[in-house]
Structure formats: C-alpha cells, structure tokens
Motif scaffolding. Structure first.
Motif, PDB file in Angstrom:
ATOM      1  N   SER A 296       0.832  -1.213   0.000  1.00  0.00           N
ATOM      2  CA  SER A 296       0.000   0.000   0.000  1.00  0.00           C
ATOM      3  C   SER A 296       0.860   1.254   0.000  1.00  0.00           C
ATOM      4  O   SER A 296       0.614   2.201  -0.748  1.00  0.00           O
ATOM      5  N   LEU A 297       1.900   1.267   0.861  1.00  0.00           N
ATOM      6  CA  LEU A 297       2.768   2.435   0.940  1.00  0.00           C
ATOM      7  C   LEU A 297       3.677   2.541  -0.288  1.00  0.00           C
ATOM      8  O   LEU A 297       4.020   3.646  -0.719  1.00  0.00           O
ATOM      9  N   LEU A 298       4.068   1.406  -0.861  1.00  0.00           N
ATOM     10  CA  LEU A 298       4.867   1.443  -2.082  1.00  0.00           C
ATOM     11  C   LEU A 298       4.074   2.037  -3.243  1.00  0.00           C
ATOM     12  O   LEU A 298       4.621   2.750  -4.087  1.00  0.00           O
ATOM     13  N   LEU A 299       2.776   1.725  -3.294  1.00  0.00           N
ATOM     14  CA  LEU A 299       1.930   2.303  -4.337  1.00  0.00           C
ATOM     15  C   LEU A 299       1.834   3.815  -4.168  1.00  0.00           C
ATOM     16  O   LEU A 299       1.972   4.575  -5.140  1.00  0.00           O
TER      17      LEU A 299
ATOM     18  N   SER B 246       3.172  -7.268  -6.998  1.00  0.00           N
ATOM     19  CA  SER B 246       1.761  -7.003  -6.657  1.00  0.00           C
ATOM     20  C   SER B 246       1.382  -5.568  -6.985  1.00  0.00           C
ATOM     21  O   SER B 246       0.297  -5.301  -7.512  1.00  0.00           O
ATOM     22  N   VAL B 247       2.286  -4.625  -6.666  1.00  0.00           N
ATOM     23  CA  VAL B 247       2.016  -3.209  -6.951  1.00  0.00           C
ATOM     24  C   VAL B 247       1.974  -2.986  -8.458  1.00  0.00           C
ATOM     25  O   VAL B 247       1.078  -2.304  -8.974  1.00  0.00           O
TER      26      VAL B 247
ATOM     27  N   SER C 286       1.251  -5.135 -10.753  1.00  0.00           N
ATOM     28  CA  SER C 286       0.046  -5.772 -11.289  1.00  0.00           C
ATOM     29  C   SER C 286      -1.174  -4.885 -11.103  1.00  0.00           C
ATOM     30  O   SER C 286      -1.991  -4.724 -12.021  1.00  0.00           O
ATOM     31  N   LEU C 287      -1.304  -4.273  -9.893  1.00  0.00           N
ATOM     32  CA  LEU C 287      -2.454  -3.399  -9.644  1.00  0.00           C
ATOM     33  C   LEU C 287      -2.397  -2.159 -10.528  1.00  0.00           C
ATOM     34  O   LEU C 287      -3.414  -1.735 -11.091  1.00  0.00           O
ATOM     35  N   ILE C 288      -1.201  -1.577 -10.674  1.00  0.00           N
ATOM     36  CA  ILE C 288      -1.062  -0.385 -11.506  1.00  0.00           C
ATOM     37  C   ILE C 288      -1.444  -0.691 -12.956  1.00  0.00           C
ATOM     38  O   ILE C 288      -2.174   0.075 -13.599  1.00  0.00           O
ATOM     39  N   GLN C 289      -0.966  -1.830 -13.478  1.00  0.00           N
ATOM     40  CA  GLN C 289      -1.301  -2.214 -14.846  1.00  0.00           C
ATOM     41  C   GLN C 289      -2.797  -2.446 -15.008  1.00  0.00           C
ATOM     42  O   GLN C 289      -3.403  -2.063 -16.013  1.00  0.00           O
ATOM     43  N   LYS C 290      -3.403  -3.052 -14.009  1.00  0.00           N
ATOM     44  CA  LYS C 290      -4.847  -3.323 -14.053  1.00  0.00           C
ATOM     45  C   LYS C 290      -5.635  -2.017 -14.062  1.00  0.00           C
ATOM     46  O   LYS C 290      -6.595  -1.854 -14.838  1.00  0.00           O
ATOM     47  N   VAL C 291      -5.229  -1.088 -13.199  1.00  0.00           N
ATOM     48  CA  VAL C 291      -5.918   0.201 -13.129  1.00  0.00           C
ATOM     49  C   VAL C 291      -5.744   0.965 -14.440  1.00  0.00           C
ATOM     50  O   VAL C 291      -6.700   1.529 -14.984  1.00  0.00           O
ATOM     51  N   LEU C 292      -4.522   0.983 -14.961  1.00  0.00           N
ATOM     52  CA  LEU C 292      -4.262   1.689 -16.227  1.00  0.00           C
ATOM     53  C   LEU C 292      -5.076   1.087 -17.364  1.00  0.00           C
ATOM     54  O   LEU C 292      -5.622   1.805 -18.213  1.00  0.00           O
ATOM     55  N   SER C 293      -5.169  -0.239 -17.396  1.00  0.00           N
ATOM     56  CA  SER C 293      -5.908  -0.916 -18.454  1.00  0.00           C
ATOM     57  C   SER C 293      -7.394  -0.567 -18.404  1.00  0.00           C
ATOM     58  O   SER C 293      -8.006  -0.243 -19.422  1.00  0.00           O
TER      59      SER C 293
END
Length: 532
Positions: free
Chosen positions: A500-503, A517-518, A520-527
């Motif tokens: 969470s803090l790394l994001l 994990s970070v 993956s979430l960033i790519q998912k959000v961007l997509s």
C-alpha cells in the motif's frame, strides 16, 4: 487588466491589476510583507524557479514570491552560530526540561494530541515571557549598530570578514583550451568534464564547504546558460541537469573527507580561498556539534528561525544520515539529537535531500495530480469487497457536504484508504489509526493517528515508536509525511502495509521501488481506465 496567480509560503491568491508596476506594492500589502520581494517564474528548461523582473511576468502566470532581507540585516556565519546563543540569552528563556516520551496507553491518540497542544501552550507562554523580559531589561539589550561602531562586536566583525555566497553566481573562467572547445560547441570528453567540475568546485569552495541545494542548482544553471549544448541528452544514461549537479555534489563529498586545515586546491584561473583555522571549518566534528546544539536550543524557542534551521539541517545532513544508517538510533534518541527534524516542513525537506528525484515539498500536489484519474476506479471496484463497503458509503455521504476542491481531496484520500483491500494480508489500521482503533498503536512502526471523522478530523498526528513526529493540517499531508518518515528514519515498511505504501510512494514519483503485486495493480488500473 493583468491577472496573476501568486504564492507566498502557504498563501495563494489571484491578483488583478490595471498597471503591472503597482503589483509589487499590492502583493506586499495583501500578504503583509515588510521586506522587499522578488518574483520567480517556473522554468521547465531548468526544472526550477528562476528570478524574473516584474515586466517579464506573463499574463495569467503562476508566480512565486520570496522576500529579500533588509540591507542592515547581518549575514549568517554558519560556523559561529553557536556563539550567538550567549548574545541572545538575556532576551530568551530556554526551558531545560527534557522531552517526555510516554509509553503506549489505551488513550494514546489523545495523549499524543495533548502533547502537541502542550508544545503550543509552552511556546505561547515562552513568547509572553520573552516580551516581558525584553521590556524589563532593556538596559541589557544588545545594540548591534552601537557595538559595531565602537568596535565591540566580535561576532559581527567575524560575519563581515566572512566571504558570503554571491547574490548572483558568475561562472568562473575555464582553462583556455577547454573554453575554446566549448565555445565551438564541441562535446567535452571525460577528462574535460572533470576539468569543468574541478573549476566549479574551486570557485564554490571559496564560499562554503557545504553548499546548499540551491547553490548546486545555481552553478549548474549558469553552466548550461553559457553552454546550452551541454544540456542536451548527449551523456548516456543521465539527464544533463542531474548529471552535472550530482558530479559537483560528489566532488564536494569526496573532498570533504580529507580536506586539510588550509584548503590547497589547484586553481583554474580562480583565486583560492583564504586559509582558515580549525574552528572556522564547517567540516569538522566540533562545528557539527555546535550546529546541533544551536538547533536543540532553537527548538525550545517560541518563534523559531525556519531559514537558519533549514541551513543547519542541510549542513548536518551527511553526519546525521551516517549516524542513522550506521547506529540505528531509536526515534526518541533521534528527537533528542535533532529535535528540529520533527516537524512537517523538515520531514518533507529531509525526504528531498535523500531522494532528490521526488519533490517531497509538493508531495500532496503530486498525489492529487497522479492519483485523481484512477481514484474513481479504485473506489468503485471496492464496493463489493468485505469491510470496504462501509468506507465507500461513508465517502459518498461525506462529499455531499464538501466543496469541489474538498471533494477532489476526499476522493484521492478514499482511494488511498482502499488500497490495502487490493493486497492480500494488508490492513489499513497498520498505518492509519482512528480514535476507535487504538489497539493498533501497540506496534512501533510509523503511522498516522487522527481524532474524529476521516473526512473532517479534529486532530492529525504522525507518530513513530510512540513518539510524536509532527502534526498535520490534512490527511493527505499526513500520509505524505508518513512515507517521508520511513525514509528519514531509515525504516522498512512493515509487511502488513508494504504494498500500500509502495503504491503511494510510486504516485509521488519514486522509481525502482516496487513489487510485482504493486505493478500488477497499476497495470490493471491503467488498463481499465484507458478503456473507459
């Protein structure tokens, strides 16, 4: 009619004037500034604020204001600041009471907030005592002009003899052959680049052994203004501005390790600095100890000199950083040695010293601009997650009573609050604790504690190892300070909130500090947001 957006410290205001020549006086009047002022405009080429004349201000420009001290103000001698304590000891009463570190209790948030209020109360009392003391002991006051005229002020005489940093930095003369090559716009080789750095070092070392961040930036700006082709992307794997800045910083860092009492440098057409004795050198341990003592006493004063504090923190940065990394002191020990570090302003500046790539002083604005576009997706996708639905509903109820700007800030805050729900095993309470969740305070790692509602908190503090780090005005400011605290104290993110803090750190502009994990979430959000 000319319109300008003007910022002075934490004040921001839009000015409209018929005659631009009246702008300066209007700004001084509105912001209640006694000193003269200078206008600065952000220059994308140099990635910094640069001075401009009033007639150069663009219509609807975003302007920054800095004050210019009066001419009768004494210049600062960084090596002898500790000696000024005795001069002012009759005007200020310092409290010798040690900092009280309370053990964790069930009502810890309240105690931390009370500690912050006690500090404000003590400062108000101290200020009143200072005024009373000044009025009753005017016969003992120190008259600078009188002492100077009679030759009685040794401190001022030393200040006047010191070679101060110039108001306008001028690029020193380079070796003739090298200068001819640069004038012909021929790219220098490695040896010639070292010559450039050496020449700049020789000149700058004549003023100080510990240049401030602004000094390095000014030297690089002058170099690239005279030789613009050096600012092109011609050095493999490096941004030109950062390349020259880091080369000069590295040169100073290496030279300070073995700098003798008399600075013997081979000069490249520049008169070397006059020899100084041991007590005048900023580099030595005794000077650093005097700076630390000055800051410890300054931290007890009602009205602190933020400019001098920043200068002292800059000078003591290298030994402080080495001590933190090598000795691993507790937060309580760190607060005793460097109490001035424990404020929102200095925590953010310390982060910028550690990682210049992150503009920590504008951390809140960075979070807002980088996360706002993805906040809606993060909020909407969490509605079906267990325990997250209540947070989303609370947010939707809260924004009904907020202004547009407040609603934007609340949206970004909610997105950050919901981030832990996207990572398995992570808990929001591991870094954000309300007054109903005080059991989470038993862990020692840094966290944000607040009292009241998440979107309208009564009090907000950042604490680490049960020691108050700083108070904050908003939740986003506090979360930015939280990340900076981990950097400043050289701590690792705990497992239960690491991703969470790394994001959040990535949203501030940090690079190469992430996990799968970070990513993956960033790519998912961007997509998902790109499809929308």
């Amino acid at each position: 009619m000319s319109t300008f957006h003007i910022t002075f410290k934490e004040q921001k205001q839009v000015f409209e004037v018929q005659d631009i020549s009246t702008l300066k006086e209007k700004v001084r009047s509105e912001f209640h500034i006694d000193e003269d002022i200078r206008f600065q405009l952000y220059d994308k080429t140099w990635d910094d604020w640069v001075d401009v004349e009033i007639h150069q201000l663009p219509q609807r420009g975003k302007i920054q204001i800095i004050t210019i001290p009066h001419e009768d103000t004494l210049p600062i001698n960084l090596t002898d600041l500790s000696s000024t304590n005795s001069l002012f000891s009759e005007s200020y009463n310092f409290s010798d009471a040690p900092i009280q570190i309370e053990p964790p209790t069930k009502n810890f948030i309240s105690s931390m907030i009370q500690l912050a209020h006690q500090k404000e109360s003590c400062q108000s009392t101290s200020q009143a005592e200072d005024i009373s003391s000044a009025s009753t002991s005017s016969s003992h006051s120190w008259n600078v002009e009188e002492d100077c005229s009679t030759g009685e002020s040794d401190v001022k005489r030393k200040w006047l003899e010191m070679k101060q940093w110039p108001d306008k930095f001028a690029l020193p003369r380079l070796p003739v052959v090298l200068e001819g090559k640069l004038n012909a716009e021929r790219m220098p080789n490695d040896r010639e680049r070292r010559q450039i750095v050496q020449t700049l070092f020789d000149y700058m070392a004549g003023f100080t052994s510990y240049p401030l961040s602004a000094h390095y930036s000014e030297a690089v700006r002058c170099l690239l203004e005279k030789y613009p082709f050096l600012g092109k992307e011609t050095i493999p794997g490096a941004r030109p501005v950062e390349y020259w800045r880091m080369k000069i910083m590295d040169k100073f860092r290496n030279e300070r390790k073995h700098m003798p009492v008399e600075k013997k440098r081979k000069s490249s057409g520049v008169t070397p600095a006059k020899a100084v004795d041991d007590q005048q050198l900023v580099d030595d341990t005794a000077s650093i100890q005097r700076h630390k003592k000055w800051m410890q006493e300054e931290a007890r004063r009602a009205r602190q000199n933020e400019v001098k504090i920043s200068q002292m923190m800059e000078i003591t940065f290298q030994p402080r950083r080495k001590w933190i990394i090598d000795e691993k002191p507790t937060v309580a020990e760190l607060k005793r040695e460097f109490p001035c570090l424990f404020s929102q302003r200095q925590i953010l500046i310390e982060m910028r010293r550690i990682t210049p790539s992150i503009d920590a002083c504008h951390a809140k604005d960075l979070l807002m601009s980088n996360l706002e576009a993805y906040a809606k997706y993060l909020i909407d996708s969490c509605q079906s997650k267990k325990n997250a639905k209540a947070i989303v509903n609370n947010y939707r109820e809260a924004i009904a009573n907020l202004t547009n700007d407040q609603a934007k800030e609340a949206k970004v805050l909610t997105a950050l609050v919901l981030v832990p729900f996207y990572f398995k095993g992570e808990k929001l309470s591991s870094y954000l604790v309300g007054d109903q969740e005080e059991d989470s305070l038993l862990t020692a790692h840094p966290k944000v504690c607040y009292k009241g509602d998440l979107y309208a908190p009564e009090e907000i503090v950042v604490q680490a190892e049960n020691v108050l780090v700083c108070t904050c005005k908003s939740m986003l400011d506090a979360l930015c300070c939280l990340i900076c605290t981990y950097f400043a104290f050289d701590m690792e993110y705990p497992k239960e909130c690491k991703n969470s803090l790394l994001l959040a750190e990535t949203m501030l502009g940090a690079k190469n500090r992430t996990t799968r994990s970070v990513q993956s979430l960033i790519q998912k959000v961007l997509s998902c947001t790109s499809k929308v």
